[in-house]
Motif scaffolding. Structure first.
Motif, PDB file in Angstrom:
ATOM      1  N   TYR A  54     -51.410  73.420 -26.558  1.00 13.37           N
ATOM      2  CA  TYR A  54     -50.227  72.569 -26.618  1.00 13.37           C
ATOM      3  C   TYR A  54     -49.093  73.167 -25.791  1.00 13.37           C
ATOM      4  CZ  TYR A  54     -52.452  70.238 -30.587  1.00 13.37           C
ATOM      5  OH  TYR A  54     -53.317  69.534 -31.389  1.00 13.37           O
ATOM      6  N   SER A  55     -48.372  72.317 -25.098  1.00 13.63           N
ATOM      7  CA  SER A  55     -47.211  72.794 -24.364  1.00 13.63           C
ATOM      8  C   SER A  55     -46.178  73.349 -25.327  1.00 13.63           C
ATOM      9  CB  SER A  55     -46.584  71.650 -23.571  1.00 13.63           C
ATOM     10  OG  SER A  55     -45.346  72.057 -23.015  1.00 13.63           O
ATOM     11  N   PRO A  56     -45.594  74.505 -25.022  1.00  8.71           N
ATOM     12  CA  PRO A  56     -44.401  74.927 -25.752  1.00  8.71           C
ATOM     13  C   PRO A  56     -43.334  73.832 -25.662  1.00  8.71           C
ATOM     14  CG  PRO A  56     -45.253  76.717 -24.424  1.00  8.71           C
ATOM     15  CD  PRO A  56     -46.024  75.498 -24.019  1.00  8.71           C
ATOM     16  N   LEU A  57     -42.402  73.842 -26.604  1.00 10.40           N
ATOM     17  CA  LEU A  57     -41.379  72.801 -26.612  1.00 10.40           C
ATOM     18  C   LEU A  57     -40.537  72.851 -25.340  1.00 10.40           C
ATOM     19  CD1 LEU A  57     -42.460  72.950 -29.522  1.00 10.40           C
ATOM     20  CD2 LEU A  57     -40.133  72.526 -30.331  1.00 10.40           C
ATOM     21  N   ILE A  58     -40.193  74.062 -24.894  1.00 12.17           N
ATOM     22  CA  ILE A  58     -39.567  74.253 -23.581  1.00 12.17           C
ATOM     23  C   ILE A  58     -40.441  75.248 -22.828  1.00 12.17           C
ATOM     24  CG2 ILE A  58     -37.514  74.965 -22.323  1.00 12.17           C
ATOM     25  CD1 ILE A  58     -35.829  74.266 -24.743  1.00 12.17           C
ATOM     26  N   TYR A  59     -40.904  74.840 -21.644  1.00 16.26           N
ATOM     27  CA  TYR A  59     -41.956  75.586 -20.944  1.00 16.26           C
ATOM     28  C   TYR A  59     -41.641  75.636 -19.453  1.00 16.26           C
ATOM     29  CZ  TYR A  59     -46.818  76.408 -19.226  1.00 16.26           C
ATOM     30  OH  TYR A  59     -47.947  76.894 -18.623  1.00 16.26           O
ATOM     31  N   ALA A  60     -42.027  76.737 -18.828  1.00 18.74           N
ATOM     32  CA  ALA A  60     -41.961  76.848 -17.374  1.00 18.74           C
ATOM     33  C   ALA A  60     -43.145  77.685 -16.922  1.00 18.74           C
ATOM     34  CB  ALA A  60     -40.654  77.485 -16.931  1.00 18.74           C
ATOM     35  N   PHE A  61     -43.780  77.289 -15.822  1.00 19.12           N
ATOM     36  CA  PHE A  61     -44.964  77.991 -15.332  1.00 19.12           C
ATOM     37  C   PHE A  61     -44.783  78.308 -13.857  1.00 19.12           C
ATOM     38  CE2 PHE A  61     -49.439  78.137 -13.802  1.00 19.12           C
ATOM     39  CZ  PHE A  61     -49.902  79.141 -14.653  1.00 19.12           C
ATOM     40  N   LYS A  62     -44.780  79.611 -13.543  1.00 20.31           N
ATOM     41  CA  LYS A  62     -44.662  80.090 -12.163  1.00 20.31           C
ATOM     42  C   LYS A  62     -43.410  79.553 -11.477  1.00 20.31           C
ATOM     43  CE  LYS A  62     -49.613  80.892 -11.361  1.00 20.31           C
ATOM     44  NZ  LYS A  62     -50.773  80.594 -10.487  1.00 20.31           N
ATOM     45  N   GLN A  63     -42.263  79.648 -12.183  1.00 20.60           N
ATOM     46  CA  GLN A  63     -40.992  79.188 -11.625  1.00 20.60           C
ATOM     47  C   GLN A  63     -40.045  80.371 -11.441  1.00 20.60           C
ATOM     48  OE1 GLN A  63     -40.812  75.821 -10.754  1.00 20.60           O
ATOM     49  NE2 GLN A  63     -42.948  75.904 -11.442  1.00 20.60           N
ATOM     50  N   PRO A 133     -45.300  77.861 -29.302  1.00 20.31           N
ATOM     51  CA  PRO A 133     -43.984  78.506 -29.395  1.00 20.31           C
ATOM     52  C   PRO A 133     -42.891  77.543 -28.952  1.00 20.31           C
ATOM     53  CG  PRO A 133     -45.169  79.304 -27.480  1.00 20.31           C
ATOM     54  CD  PRO A 133     -46.117  78.426 -28.223  1.00 20.31           C
ATOM     55  N   PHE A 134     -41.648  77.873 -29.293  1.00 22.44           N
ATOM     56  CA  PHE A 134     -40.526  77.006 -28.933  1.00 22.44           C
ATOM     57  C   PHE A 134     -40.216  77.127 -27.435  1.00 22.44           C
ATOM     58  CE2 PHE A 134     -36.877  74.918 -31.334  1.00 22.44           C
ATOM     59  CZ  PHE A 134     -36.454  74.192 -30.233  1.00 22.44           C
ATOM     60  N   ILE A 135     -39.910  78.334 -26.972  1.00 26.02           N
ATOM     61  CA  ILE A 135     -39.525  78.550 -25.575  1.00 26.02           C
ATOM     62  C   ILE A 135     -40.506  79.559 -24.965  1.00 26.02           C
ATOM     63  CG2 ILE A 135     -37.746  79.388 -24.010  1.00 26.02           C
ATOM     64  CD1 ILE A 135     -35.675  78.616 -26.154  1.00 26.02           C
ATOM     65  N   ILE A 150     -31.237  78.407 -32.060  1.00 31.50           N
ATOM     66  CA  ILE A 150     -32.602  77.878 -32.096  1.00 31.50           C
ATOM     67  C   ILE A 150     -33.041  77.767 -33.551  1.00 31.50           C
ATOM     68  CG2 ILE A 150     -34.962  78.187 -31.273  1.00 31.50           C
ATOM     69  CD1 ILE A 150     -33.781  80.082 -29.118  1.00 31.50           C
ATOM     70  N   LEU A 151     -33.415  76.560 -33.968  1.00 30.97           N
ATOM     71  CA  LEU A 151     -33.744  76.282 -35.358  1.00 30.97           C
ATOM     72  C   LEU A 151     -35.181  75.777 -35.503  1.00 30.97           C
ATOM     73  CD1 LEU A 151     -30.588  74.164 -36.368  1.00 30.97           C
ATOM     74  CD2 LEU A 151     -30.858  76.652 -36.521  1.00 30.97           C
ATOM     75  N   ARG A 152     -35.807  76.130 -36.600  1.00 31.71           N
ATOM     76  CA  ARG A 152     -37.023  75.475 -37.109  1.00 31.71           C
ATOM     77  C   ARG A 152     -38.115  75.359 -36.046  1.00 31.71           C
ATOM     78  NH1 ARG A 152     -35.487  70.245 -40.404  1.00 31.71           N
ATOM     79  NH2 ARG A 152     -34.448  69.630 -38.450  1.00 31.71           N
ATOM     80  N   LEU A 157     -40.238  81.883 -31.532  1.00 32.36           N
ATOM     81  CA  LEU A 157     -39.092  81.157 -30.990  1.00 32.36           C
ATOM     82  C   LEU A 157     -38.929  81.362 -29.488  1.00 32.36           C
ATOM     83  CD1 LEU A 157     -38.552  81.254 -34.136  1.00 32.36           C
ATOM     84  CD2 LEU A 157     -36.126  81.100 -33.556  1.00 32.36           C
ATOM     85  N   VAL A 158     -38.782  82.601 -29.038  1.00 37.81           N
ATOM     86  CA  VAL A 158     -38.586  82.887 -27.613  1.00 37.81           C
ATOM     87  C   VAL A 158     -39.700  83.835 -27.182  1.00 37.81           C
ATOM     88  CG1 VAL A 158     -37.045  83.838 -25.864  1.00 37.81           C
ATOM     89  CG2 VAL A 158     -36.089  82.575 -27.812  1.00 37.81           C
TER      90      VAL A 158
END
Length: 384
Positions: A54-63, A133-135, A150-152, A157-158
């Motif tokens: 599953y994608s993390p809620l906020i995700y970046a790949f090779k950026q 994970p969240f981020i 960052i909540l819930r 989380l990070v």
């Protein structure tokens, strides 16, 4: 820019290079709790094991040059009604038995794939109960996470993974579900974590570098890490190394941190075993202030599987100095193996006003100590 107000994301946010996601004060960004909204799967890491998940809620790949900033709030919405029961039985949870084994079965299958060397592209689950994970910036360079609350979170989380030049500053982490770690850098280089507040259901900060065969395959330690001026409230551990630490960690400096909650289990903790292993080198802790804690300093080679593998941990140059503790159940929990005792540990200028139980000291050799004061009296390590 997310302005003041309430906003709802149906799925994840994927950051691209040179983007700053700025959450203004008074703004709250709510995320969906429907797992199907976090497909298609992405290349991610779960408890130190790579997979398509599953994608993390906020995700970046090779950026490069990415940021999450502002004084606003990110709310994952996780609760006993959605993500958290995937953990299975946890503490005194009241979410019943219907999901007790789901995470376990998926995780166990993933662990077999890791040990068998299954390509990451083939580590895919139709029925996947591994919470995102969240981020999670993954293989990114120049990452800034600053100011936000960052909540819930569904899971950690990070969680920057295999990143270079990461700054996590002035964030507030509040999440009390299973595995709600605050900030977990994995196999990252040049990391600064400063002036953050952690009030979490698991470790406040945990430094990681991959689990077992995956950690050794990638062979990237977490290194050059500064942690300073942070506050740790509830959590399993304040500043933790492991347990997914097979790639090792080196050059960590933690200072001027306050651990203030009676709900904190352990202050400084190293957790590993002979399946995970890891070379831990040049870890430095100073000017740490702790209120109430169960165990002030923990080095445990018997975490989870215990002595069941062929990769005994190696510790070198671990120093804790200028630590004060108001009250601890135990001052020290130090458990090495008879064939691989704990070495390389130095403890200096440690004052604990009150302890309830004797320390546990097993298979420890060549430990340097000075000025350990418990209940007003100077003591040796084995008298603590």
């Amino acid at each position: 820019m997310v302005p003041k107000g309430e906003f709802f994301c149906k799925g994840p946010i994927h950051l691209k290079s040179n983007i700053n996601l700025h959450i203004e004060e008074g703004a709250t960004l709510h995320f969906s709790t429907d797992s199907q909204h976090y497909k298609p799967y992405v290349h991610t890491r779960w408890e130190g094991m790579e997979l398509m998940g599953y994608s993390p809620l906020i995700y970046a790949f090779k950026q490069k040059n990415i940021a999450i900033t502002g004084q606003g709030t990110l709310d994952g919405g996780a609760s006993a009604d959605n993500w958290w029961p995937w953990k299975g039985k946890w503490k005194t949870s009241e979410w019943g038995d219907h999901a007790v084994e789901n995470q376990k079965y998926t995780r166990d299958t993933l662990q077999v794939m890791v040990e068998d060397g299954t390509p990451v592209s083939e580590r895919v689950f139709e029925e996947n109960y591994l919470r995102p994970p969240f981020i999670q910036p993954y293989l990114c360079e120049n990452v800034l996470i600053e100011g936000v609350t960052i909540l819930r979170s569904p899971f950690w989380l990070v969680n920057p993974v295999l990143c270079k030049n990461v700054t996590v500053s002035n964030i507030h982490c509040h999440s009390f579900g299973p595995n709600s770690d605050g900030c977990d850098p994995e196999s990252c280089t040049d990391v600064l974590i400063q002036s953050c507040v952690f009030d979490t259901g698991d470790d406040c900060i945990a430094i990681k570098s991959g689990r077992n065969a995956d950690g050794r395959r990638l062979n990237q330690p977490s290194e050059n890490i500064i942690i300073e001026d942070c506050e740790m409230k509830a959590g399993h551990g304040g500043i933790v190394i492991g347990s997914e630490i097979s790639g090792g960690v080196r050059n960590l400096y933690a200072q001027r941190c306050v651990m203030s909650s009676p709900n904190l289990d352990r202050g400084i903790r190293i957790k590993t075993n002979s399946i995970r292993g890891g070379h831990l080198k040049n870890l430095n802790y100073r000017h740490i202030s702790i209120g109430d804690v169960k165990d002030a300093i923990v080095v445990n080679f018997f975490y989870e599987e215990g002595d069941a593998g062929n990769f005994p941990p190696k510790l070198e140059g671990i120093t804790v100095e200028h630590m004060t503790v108001k009250r601890a159940d135990r001052a020290f929990m130090l458990r090495g193996y008879d064939h691989t005792p704990i070495t390389g540990l130095s403890l200096h200028d440690i004052s604990i006003a009150s302890v309830e139980k004797p320390s546990v000291i097993e298979n420890v050799e060549a430990i340097q100590t000075s000025n350990i004061v418990i209940a007003g009296k100077k003591v040796g390590l084995r008298d603590a």
